[in-house]
Design a protein around this motif. Structure first.
Motif, mmCIF file in Angstrom:
data_model
loop_
_atom_site.group_PDB
_atom_site.id
_atom_site.type_symbol
_atom_site.label_atom_id
_atom_site.label_comp_id
_atom_site.label_asym_id
_atom_site.label_seq_id
_atom_site.Cartn_x
_atom_site.Cartn_y
_atom_site.Cartn_z
ATOM 1 N N HIS A 74 -27.834 20.694 12.059
ATOM 2 C CA HIS A 74 -26.425 20.323 11.909
ATOM 3 C C HIS A 74 -25.999 20.379 10.446
ATOM 4 O O HIS A 74 -24.929 20.892 10.113
ATOM 5 C CB HIS A 74 -26.209 18.884 12.384
ATOM 6 C CG HIS A 74 -25.872 18.719 13.820
ATOM 7 N ND1 HIS A 74 -24.765 19.289 14.407
ATOM 8 C CD2 HIS A 74 -26.482 18.000 14.806
ATOM 9 C CE1 HIS A 74 -24.697 18.939 15.687
ATOM 10 N NE2 HIS A 74 -25.731 18.169 15.956
ATOM 11 N N LEU A 75 -26.817 19.810 9.564
ATOM 12 C CA LEU A 75 -26.407 19.566 8.183
ATOM 13 C C LEU A 75 -26.760 20.695 7.222
ATOM 14 O O LEU A 75 -26.271 20.701 6.082
ATOM 15 C CB LEU A 75 -27.010 18.250 7.696
ATOM 16 C CG LEU A 75 -26.577 17.013 8.508
ATOM 17 C CD1 LEU A 75 -27.265 15.757 7.982
ATOM 18 C CD2 LEU A 75 -25.059 16.838 8.471
ATOM 19 N N THR A 76 -27.585 21.640 7.669
ATOM 20 C CA THR A 76 -27.948 22.762 6.798
ATOM 21 C C THR A 76 -27.440 24.105 7.300
ATOM 22 O O THR A 76 -27.720 25.138 6.676
ATOM 23 C CB THR A 76 -29.476 22.867 6.618
ATOM 24 O OG1 THR A 76 -30.072 23.186 7.887
ATOM 25 C CG2 THR A 76 -30.063 21.583 6.063
ATOM 26 N N GLY A 77 -26.728 24.119 8.426
ATOM 27 C CA GLY A 77 -26.170 25.363 8.918
ATOM 28 C C GLY A 77 -27.198 26.398 9.300
ATOM 29 O O GLY A 77 -26.907 27.601 9.303
ATOM 30 N N SER A 78 -28.398 25.943 9.659
ATOM 31 C CA SER A 78 -29.505 26.859 9.923
ATOM 32 C C SER A 78 -30.474 26.243 10.923
ATOM 33 O O SER A 78 -30.570 25.018 11.033
ATOM 34 C CB SER A 78 -30.277 27.162 8.633
ATOM 35 O OG SER A 78 -29.420 27.579 7.596
ATOM 36 N N GLY A 79 -31.211 27.103 11.626
ATOM 37 C CA GLY A 79 -32.236 26.626 12.535
ATOM 38 C C GLY A 79 -33.562 26.401 11.828
ATOM 39 O O GLY A 79 -33.706 26.687 10.632
ATOM 40 N N PRO A 80 -34.552 25.919 12.556
ATOM 41 C CA PRO A 80 -35.869 25.648 11.958
ATOM 42 C C PRO A 80 -36.504 26.867 11.307
ATOM 43 O O PRO A 80 -37.272 26.727 10.340
ATOM 44 C CB PRO A 80 -36.698 25.158 13.155
ATOM 45 C CG PRO A 80 -35.696 24.574 14.084
ATOM 46 C CD PRO A 80 -34.483 25.449 13.957
ATOM 47 N N GLU A 81 -36.206 28.075 11.828
ATOM 48 C CA GLU A 81 -36.793 29.273 11.236
ATOM 49 C C GLU A 81 -36.294 29.496 9.815
ATOM 50 O O GLU A 81 -36.916 30.237 9.033
ATOM 51 C CB GLU A 81 -36.487 30.500 12.101
ATOM 52 C CG GLU A 81 -35.052 30.983 12.073
ATOM 53 C CD GLU A 81 -34.088 30.141 12.907
ATOM 54 O OE1 GLU A 81 -32.875 30.422 12.867
ATOM 55 O OE2 GLU A 81 -34.539 29.198 13.593
ATOM 56 N N GLN A 82 -35.182 28.846 9.450
ATOM 57 C CA GLN A 82 -34.663 28.921 8.089
ATOM 58 C C GLN A 82 -35.033 27.677 7.278
ATOM 59 O O GLN A 82 -35.607 27.782 6.191
ATOM 60 C CB GLN A 82 -33.135 29.084 8.104
ATOM 61 C CG GLN A 82 -32.642 30.368 8.749
ATOM 62 C CD GLN A 82 -33.008 31.602 7.950
ATOM 63 O OE1 GLN A 82 -33.980 32.286 8.283
ATOM 64 N NE2 GLN A 82 -32.273 31.881 6.901
ATOM 65 N N HIS A 83 -34.676 26.484 7.798
ATOM 66 C CA HIS A 83 -34.900 25.263 6.999
ATOM 67 C C HIS A 83 -36.339 24.741 7.072
ATOM 68 O O HIS A 83 -36.735 23.917 6.242
ATOM 69 C CB HIS A 83 -33.909 24.161 7.368
ATOM 70 C CG HIS A 83 -33.918 23.726 8.803
ATOM 71 N ND1 HIS A 83 -35.014 23.186 9.433
ATOM 72 C CD2 HIS A 83 -32.911 23.716 9.725
ATOM 73 C CE1 HIS A 83 -34.707 22.864 10.683
ATOM 74 N NE2 HIS A 83 -33.432 23.188 10.893
ATOM 75 N N GLY A 84 -37.115 25.187 8.056
ATOM 76 C CA GLY A 84 -38.540 24.855 8.088
ATOM 77 C C GLY A 84 -38.904 23.499 8.651
ATOM 78 O O GLY A 84 -40.063 23.103 8.595
ATOM 79 N N VAL A 85 -37.937 22.768 9.209
ATOM 80 C CA VAL A 85 -38.227 21.450 9.797
ATOM 81 C C VAL A 85 -38.458 21.661 11.288
ATOM 82 O O VAL A 85 -37.513 21.845 12.055
ATOM 83 C CB VAL A 85 -37.066 20.465 9.550
ATOM 84 C CG1 VAL A 85 -37.360 19.124 10.203
ATOM 85 C CG2 VAL A 85 -36.836 20.294 8.054
ATOM 86 N N PHE A 86 -39.727 21.635 11.709
ATOM 87 C CA PHE A 86 -40.096 21.976 13.078
ATOM 88 C C PHE A 86 -40.383 20.774 13.965
ATOM 89 O O PHE A 86 -40.500 20.914 15.175
ATOM 90 C CB PHE A 86 -41.326 22.888 13.072
ATOM 91 C CG PHE A 86 -41.143 24.155 12.288
ATOM 92 C CD1 PHE A 86 -40.304 25.158 12.744
ATOM 93 C CD2 PHE A 86 -41.790 24.336 11.074
ATOM 94 C CE1 PHE A 86 -40.126 26.325 12.020
ATOM 95 C CE2 PHE A 86 -41.629 25.496 10.345
ATOM 96 C CZ PHE A 86 -40.791 26.504 10.820
ATOM 97 N N ASN A 87 -40.532 19.590 13.360
ATOM 98 C CA ASN A 87 -40.884 18.409 14.149
ATOM 99 C C ASN A 87 -40.399 17.153 13.433
ATOM 100 O O ASN A 87 -39.893 17.213 12.309
ATOM 101 C CB ASN A 87 -42.402 18.354 14.383
ATOM 102 C CG ASN A 87 -43.188 18.429 13.076
ATOM 103 O OD1 ASN A 87 -43.012 17.612 12.181
ATOM 104 N ND2 ASN A 87 -44.054 19.430 12.960
ATOM 105 N N ASN A 88 -40.569 16.015 14.086
ATOM 106 C CA ASN A 88 -40.090 14.748 13.532
ATOM 107 C C ASN A 88 -40.962 14.208 12.403
ATOM 108 O O ASN A 88 -40.578 13.247 11.733
ATOM 109 C CB ASN A 88 -39.995 13.698 14.636
ATOM 110 C CG ASN A 88 -38.798 13.915 15.543
ATOM 111 O OD1 ASN A 88 -37.870 14.630 15.202
ATOM 112 N ND2 ASN A 88 -38.827 13.294 16.714
ATOM 113 N N GLY A 89 -42.131 14.815 12.193
ATOM 114 C CA GLY A 89 -43.030 14.328 11.149
ATOM 115 C C GLY A 89 -42.913 15.071 9.833
ATOM 116 O O GLY A 89 -43.733 14.868 8.931
ATOM 117 N N TRP A 90 -41.871 15.895 9.702
ATOM 118 C CA TRP A 90 -41.734 16.721 8.495
ATOM 119 C C TRP A 90 -41.514 15.879 7.249
ATOM 120 O O TRP A 90 -40.757 14.909 7.247
ATOM 121 C CB TRP A 90 -40.542 17.665 8.650
ATOM 122 C CG TRP A 90 -40.366 18.646 7.522
ATOM 123 C CD1 TRP A 90 -40.842 19.914 7.458
ATOM 124 C CD2 TRP A 90 -39.652 18.425 6.292
ATOM 125 N NE1 TRP A 90 -40.466 20.509 6.273
ATOM 126 C CE2 TRP A 90 -39.741 19.612 5.531
ATOM 127 C CE3 TRP A 90 -38.958 17.335 5.762
ATOM 128 C CZ2 TRP A 90 -39.156 19.749 4.280
ATOM 129 C CZ3 TRP A 90 -38.378 17.471 4.516
ATOM 130 C CH2 TRP A 90 -38.482 18.655 3.784
#
Length: 297
Positions: A74-90
């Motif tokens: 929502h806040l970075t305009g990108s999916g995990p493949e871009q922002h790299g946050v794949f799980n809740n433990g990041w």
């Protein structure tokens, strides 16, 4: 001197003779709201708000349908493949993913980062009650950050209101979040009476917040976004069922069409792109989110 004053005054007036007002965006974020729960719950305040703007009940979330990847999207305009946050433990320290863009401290750029770099005097605030939520964000791009423990959220609504009032003459972006709705689903089951009641309790607090903004004369000129990160099924989420992957999404404000149903495909990655559009700022090249042009009048 008088001519110079009049010239400067003219530069800050619109063609219709009214003073240019700063852009103000408030992101009202409730965690874990499925479409069926949103429809079933008695939410007069959200219903009245969203009737003044545009609403989608077919917005897709990113995979996996869990909290941190989706709020980061929502806040970075990108999916995990871009922002790299794949799980809740990041955490930044643990992440080795080669993001395509980052600030000097290693964080992927969010809407807050871009606005702080591009909009003079913009004021930013982040209110939350799930500790992991802020981990993907760089503290230096925020004027106020407030975390509450144990699902408490009402004091943050008061803090957000005070922040908006104090900065009424500045461009402002506020993220106002609560996780209590998600926790009700995990504890009692999605669509349980307790889950529905948690949405209704959130709606009541949202109503008090909006009424206070109206009393201060700060409602009409504010853009409001209603956001959630995923739905749920039984006692959890993370899968690919429609109950988990499809959520409500809404936007209200001075230039937004009223009582408008969003028909075009929408995704949580579009949120930050919409925020930058409101501030007339171009999105970073690394972002994948798009502007939903149909909502503007």
């Amino acid at each position: 001197m008088k001519k110079l004053f009049l010239l400067l005054l003219g530069l800050v007036l619109l063609a219709d003779g009214h003073a240019r007002k700063p852009v103000r965006v408030v992101m009202i974020a409730l965690d874990g709201i499925c479409v069926d729960g949103f429809i079933q719950a008695n939410t007069p305040n959200l219903d009245a708000l969203l009737k003044e703007g545009a609403l989608s009940t077919d917005t897709r979330v990113v995979m996996p349908s869990v909290t941190l990847p989706n709020w980061t999207s929502h806040l970075t305009g990108s999916g995990p493949e871009q922002h790299g946050v794949f799980n809740n433990g990041w955490t930044l320290e643990k992440s080795k993913y080669p993001v395509p863009a980052k600030d000097n401290d290693g964080y992927y750029p969010s809407a807050f980062t871009v606005l702080k770099n591009e909009v003079p005097d913009v004021k930013t605030a982040f209110y939350y009650n799930w500790i992991n939520l802020f981990y993907p964000h760089n503290r230096k791009y925020f004027d106020e950050v407030s975390y509450l423990k144990d699902d408490a959220y009402k004091p943050n609504y008061e803090k957000a209101f005070n922040f908006i009032v104090a900065n009424r003459n500045f461009p402002t972006l506020v993220f106002l979040y609560s996780v209590h709705t998600d926790h009700a689903g995990h504890s009692h089951k999605w669509m349980s009476p307790e889950y529905i009641r948690s949405i209704e309790e959130g709606d009541a607090e949202i109503g008090r917040f909006l009424e206070k903004l109206k009393a201060e004369g700060l409602y009409e000129d504010t853009y409001f976004m209603f956001l959630t990160d995923h739905g749920g099924i039984n006692y959890g989420h993370g899968g690919t069922t429609p109950q988990e992957m499809i959520v409500p999404w809404g936007i209200v404000g001075p230039k937004i069409r009223k009582n408008f149903k969003i028909e075009e495909p929408n995704n949580t990655v579009n949120t930050a792109a919409m925020v930058l559009k409101l501030f007339k700022v171009e999105k970073p090249l690394s972002w994948t989110g798009e502007v939903i042009e149909s909502v503007f009048r």
